[in-house]
Design an enzyme around this catalytic site. Sequence first.
Site, mmCIF file in Angstrom:
data_model
loop_
_atom_site.group_PDB
_atom_site.id
_atom_site.type_symbol
_atom_site.label_atom_id
_atom_site.label_comp_id
_atom_site.label_asym_id
_atom_site.label_seq_id
_atom_site.Cartn_x
_atom_site.Cartn_y
_atom_site.Cartn_z
ATOM 1 N N ASP A 137 0.722 -1.243 -0.053
ATOM 2 C CA ASP A 137 -0.133 -0.067 -0.143
ATOM 3 C C ASP A 137 1.087 1.328 -0.094
ATOM 4 O OD1 ASP A 137 -2.249 -1.419 0.243
ATOM 5 O OD2 ASP A 137 -2.310 -1.608 2.304
ATOM 6 N N LYS A 138 0.218 2.308 -0.441
ATOM 7 C CA LYS A 138 0.770 3.725 -0.705
ATOM 8 C C LYS A 138 1.811 3.921 0.552
ATOM 9 C CE LYS A 138 -0.087 8.628 -0.787
ATOM 10 N NZ LYS A 138 -0.997 9.710 -0.872
#
Length: 303
Positions: A137-138
């Site tokens: 994820d970011k």
Amino acid sequence: MEERTFKIDENQEHQRLDKAVALFLDVSRKRVKDLLDDNHIFVNGKSAKASYTTVLNDRITIEIPEDENTEVLPENIPLDIVYEDSDLIVINKPKGMVVHPAPGHYSGTLVNALLYHCKDLSGINGVNRPGIVHRIDKDTSGLLVVCKNDKAHKAISEQLANKTCHRQYVCIVHHPFSHEYGTIHAPIGRSEKDRKKMEVTSKNSKDAITHFTVLKNFREYAYVQCQLETGRTHQIRVHMQYIGHPIAGDPTYGYRKTLETNGQLLHANKLEFIHPTSNEKMTFEIGLEKEFEQVLKELEEME
């Protein structure tokens, strides 16, 4: 044209519409303004202004037009390269970097940086995700492997499917544990209430298994190591929330009152796989991301 819909809950009510949509899509307010100006955002089926104040259970619908320029361009973005050869490259992804282009994120991604750095990347996942076999994820930092050719891509994909590619994470979660280790075996699927979220559910879900070991308990938190047996979207974040220990700083699955961080304190610290050409076992470990390390130090000093 892609259509996204969400319902305003108690955490989102009494906000400006443009802010609520920006948070939901994870895009800039400027991007939301453009969508509003072009009449692509609706509240309960009707057009609304950016200044509209959201009400509980408002249904927000967003139309996302196809980007006129879907070409993913190389960008000179520094990469923390842990290992590289003619088949693959292992990257230590920084917190805050999106892995591949998606609506609202067509530049500044890991793929943009890789296209500048590498002459070739595998094409199995198409033009928006060249070389990407798995993602993080970011706001999750740490290790991931990227493949430079289709042979390597297929080999690593098979290892992921056969559970012979091992991925280990560390995280800081709310509440100390009464036991040292455990296994969470609970299926994960997309939430019916909020399509941006995942949840433990028996409906339209896939099997998900996470093994965890408690490295240290603090008064209100715990430092935990997680080993993925499967690789579902947001798996560790969803599973830790499910057992009552949400990851500190997680804006989607965590508590509103939490440690002050820029996103979830989750770090991919170890990666193991068999090299697709040499058949050698490859093991990579990386230290903690700076913010994570500082928060852990502060928790230890408070004991």
